[in-house]
Design an enzyme around this catalytic site. Structure first.
Site, PDB file in Angstrom:
ATOM      1  N   THR A 184       0.845  -1.200   0.000  1.00 36.21           N
ATOM      2  CA  THR A 184       0.000   0.000   0.000  1.00 36.21           C
ATOM      3  C   THR A 184       0.877   1.246   0.000  1.00 36.21           C
ATOM      4  O   THR A 184       1.979   1.198   0.534  1.00 36.21           O
ATOM      5  CB  THR A 184      -0.843   0.092   1.296  1.00 36.21           C
ATOM      6  OG1 THR A 184      -1.397  -1.169   1.562  1.00 36.21           O
ATOM      7  CG2 THR A 184      -1.929   1.126   1.201  1.00 36.21           C
ATOM      8  N   THR A 219      -1.228   0.557   6.510  1.00 38.56           N
ATOM      9  CA  THR A 219      -0.609  -0.307   5.507  1.00 38.56           C
ATOM     10  C   THR A 219      -0.517  -1.722   6.086  1.00 38.56           C
ATOM     11  O   THR A 219      -0.719  -1.941   7.262  1.00 38.56           O
ATOM     12  CB  THR A 219       0.805   0.168   5.117  1.00 38.56           C
ATOM     13  OG1 THR A 219       1.627   0.143   6.289  1.00 38.56           O
ATOM     14  CG2 THR A 219       0.782   1.583   4.552  1.00 38.56           C
ATOM     15  N   HIS A 220      -0.208  -2.654   5.212  1.00 37.73           N
ATOM     16  CA  HIS A 220      -0.069  -4.077   5.528  1.00 37.73           C
ATOM     17  C   HIS A 220      -1.427  -4.778   5.617  1.00 37.73           C
ATOM     18  O   HIS A 220      -2.225  -4.586   4.718  1.00 37.73           O
ATOM     19  CB  HIS A 220       0.829  -4.296   6.742  1.00 37.73           C
ATOM     20  CG  HIS A 220       2.255  -3.895   6.454  1.00 37.73           C
ATOM     21  ND1 HIS A 220       2.638  -2.591   6.252  1.00 37.73           N
ATOM     22  CD2 HIS A 220       3.381  -4.639   6.293  1.00 37.73           C
ATOM     23  CE1 HIS A 220       3.944  -2.543   5.991  1.00 37.73           C
ATOM     24  NE2 HIS A 220       4.408  -3.778   6.004  1.00 37.73           N
ATOM     25  N   THR A 221      -1.715  -5.528   6.693  1.00 32.27           N
ATOM     26  CA  THR A 221      -2.771  -6.547   6.633  1.00 32.27           C
ATOM     27  C   THR A 221      -4.192  -5.967   6.672  1.00 32.27           C
ATOM     28  O   THR A 221      -4.802  -5.832   7.749  1.00 32.27           O
ATOM     29  CB  THR A 221      -2.561  -7.561   7.776  1.00 32.27           C
ATOM     30  OG1 THR A 221      -1.176  -7.929   7.807  1.00 32.27           O
ATOM     31  CG2 THR A 221      -3.397  -8.806   7.540  1.00 32.27           C
ATOM     32  N   GLY A 222      -4.740  -5.689   5.494  1.00 34.71           N
ATOM     33  CA  GLY A 222      -6.097  -5.141   5.409  1.00 34.71           C
ATOM     34  C   GLY A 222      -7.145  -6.078   5.978  1.00 34.71           C
ATOM     35  O   GLY A 222      -8.195  -5.634   6.452  1.00 34.71           O
ATOM     36  N   GLY A 227      -8.964  -4.898  -0.494  1.00 34.15           N
ATOM     37  CA  GLY A 227      -8.255  -4.707   0.760  1.00 34.15           C
ATOM     38  C   GLY A 227      -8.878  -3.565   1.535  1.00 34.15           C
ATOM     39  O   GLY A 227     -10.007  -3.153   1.271  1.00 34.15           O
ATOM     40  N   ASP A 228      -8.112  -3.042   2.498  1.00 34.24           N
ATOM     41  CA  ASP A 228      -8.636  -1.947   3.316  1.00 34.24           C
ATOM     42  C   ASP A 228      -8.415  -0.579   2.672  1.00 34.24           C
ATOM     43  O   ASP A 228      -9.062   0.395   3.054  1.00 34.24           O
ATOM     44  CB  ASP A 228      -7.995  -1.967   4.712  1.00 34.24           C
ATOM     45  CG  ASP A 228      -6.470  -1.847   4.673  1.00 34.24           C
ATOM     46  OD1 ASP A 228      -5.852  -2.126   3.617  1.00 34.24           O
ATOM     47  OD2 ASP A 228      -5.888  -1.488   5.715  1.00 34.24           O
ATOM     48  N   ARG A 284     -10.983  -9.613  -4.722  1.00 31.84           N
ATOM     49  CA  ARG A 284     -10.690  -9.269  -3.321  1.00 31.84           C
ATOM     50  C   ARG A 284     -10.416  -7.761  -3.194  1.00 31.84           C
ATOM     51  O   ARG A 284      -9.652  -7.190  -3.945  1.00 31.84           O
ATOM     52  CB  ARG A 284      -9.464 -10.048  -2.857  1.00 31.84           C
ATOM     53  CG  ARG A 284      -9.013  -9.736  -1.407  1.00 31.84           C
ATOM     54  CD  ARG A 284      -7.882  -8.734  -1.352  1.00 31.84           C
ATOM     55  NE  ARG A 284      -7.363  -8.559   0.003  1.00 31.84           N
ATOM     56  CZ  ARG A 284      -6.491  -7.615   0.336  1.00 31.84           C
ATOM     57  NH1 ARG A 284      -6.032  -6.763  -0.567  1.00 31.84           N
ATOM     58  NH2 ARG A 284      -6.081  -7.496   1.575  1.00 31.84           N
TER      59      ARG A 284
HETATM   60  N1  GLY Z   1      -3.345  -2.882   3.152  1.00 24.10           N
HETATM   61  C1  GLY Z   1      -3.522  -3.212   1.806  1.00 24.10           C
HETATM   62  C2  GLY Z   1      -4.345  -4.406   1.560  1.00 24.10           C
HETATM   63  O1  GLY Z   1      -4.662  -5.144   2.462  1.00 24.10           O
HETATM   64  O2  GLY Z   1      -4.684  -4.598   0.401  1.00 24.10           O
END
Ligand code: GLY
Length: 305
Positions: A165, A216-219, A195-196, A193
């Site tokens: 991200t 950033t990272h785990t959406g 993401g966030d 899919r």
């Molecule tokens: N943070 C980006 C995603 O999960 O796609």
């Protein structure tokens, strides 16, 4: 004036800072910077340099938020389009909607003058093909893509590439507080899919009265906890910026099931404070800061909690 961006946002930081210095509209400056990140193939998580879905197709997500009006423009799983941050800005400016996805977002891109771009970087295509072939049986490879994709998803998940991200935040007493995001999403994701990054409240939120946050990272975690909105709402309820982030981190830490990984929260408040916090990311996390008085933006280490 305060501007922060995640480390991977480097190709657009000078553009945004120059535009902010010259008094440009903040959201226009953030989008101009992120657009440079999207076209730079050296950034392997956003736009052209990013990673495709399981079918080898690029599907990009982006969003913008004006914290003064709380208007949002968002696009998700958009094919063949760069820069999607600018497309999200056009959604905000031209439509009564907040979010467009997939074919509808591409249709709107054509209507607003975006060319149809080949977004798949040859090296990303090579890595995707090698990775997929390693996981598939000869029978699956022969029938691909007419095979169930879901069983492959667990084995093909690549923790090194679930980061993906860029986020930009600006805060100014006169111009307000703004947020913008862009990503190619989780490498080898199931088609469709999101993401966030395009989800208001999860990957970003801005309210000029209180502050803004972007993740950033785990959406897959921040979407479940509405992390960005949690930070801004906590500031509204009287928390300091640091305590607001701690509350959001505690909520992420309460998750025990589902896909779990690291999250980085970037946040600013209306008093001129900022914090960037690394929750469970293994790699060193850095971010860009420009406070209006600095001659140049500086790369700083994030705080780990
Ligand atoms: N943070 C980006 C995603 O999960 O796609």
């Amino acid at each position: 004036m305060l501007f922060i961006a995640n480390g991977e946002g480097w190709p657009g930081v000078p553009t945004t800072v120059e535009m902010l210095k010259s008094g440009a509209d903040s959201l226009t400056a953030l989008v101009a910077g992120i657009s440079r990140v999207e076209v730079d193939a050296r950034v392997r998580s956003v736009g052209y340099g990013g990673w495709p879905n399981m079918l080898g197709e690029m599907e990009c997500d982006a969003a913008v938020m004006d914290g003064t009006t709380r208007e949002v423009g968002s696009v998700g799983a958009v094919p063949n389009t760069i820069p999607v941050a600018r497309l999200a800005h056009e959604v905000m400016k031209r439509l009564p909607h907040v979010m467009l996805t997939g074919a509808g977002a591409r249709r709107f891109a054509t209507e607003t003058g975006f060319s149809v771009d080949d977004v798949l970087f040859p090296d990303s295509k090579r890595v995707w093909r090698e990775r997929l072939l390693k996981e598939m049986t000869p029978e699956q490879a022969e029938c691909f893509p007419d095979i169930p994709l879901a069983p492959l998803l667990k084995t093909i998940t690549d923790p090194e590439r679930v980061r993906d991200t860029t986020v930009y935040l600006s805060a100014d007493p006169a111009r307000g507080i703004h947020a913008a995001t862009s990503t190619s999403g989780w490498a080898w994701k199931y088609p469709g899919r999101l993401g966030d990054s395009p989800i208001p409240g999860a990957g970003f939120y801005a309210d000029s009265r209180y502050g803004a946050a972007a993740c950033t990272h785990t959406g897959e975690m921040t979407m479940r906890c509405a992390t960005a909105r949690t930070v801004v709402l906590a500031i509204k309820l009287g928390y300091s910026l640091g305590d607001a982030i701690k509350l959001a981190v505690d909520e992420l830490g309460e998750l025990t099931e589902g896909f779990l990984g690291g999250v980085v929260i970037h946040a600013v408040d209306a008093k001129g404070n900022h914090e960037v916090v690394n929750f469970r990311c293994q790699s060193e996390i850095r971010y860009w800061l420009w406070d209006g008085a600095m001659p140049e933006p500086e790369l700083r280490p994030a705080k780990t909690i």
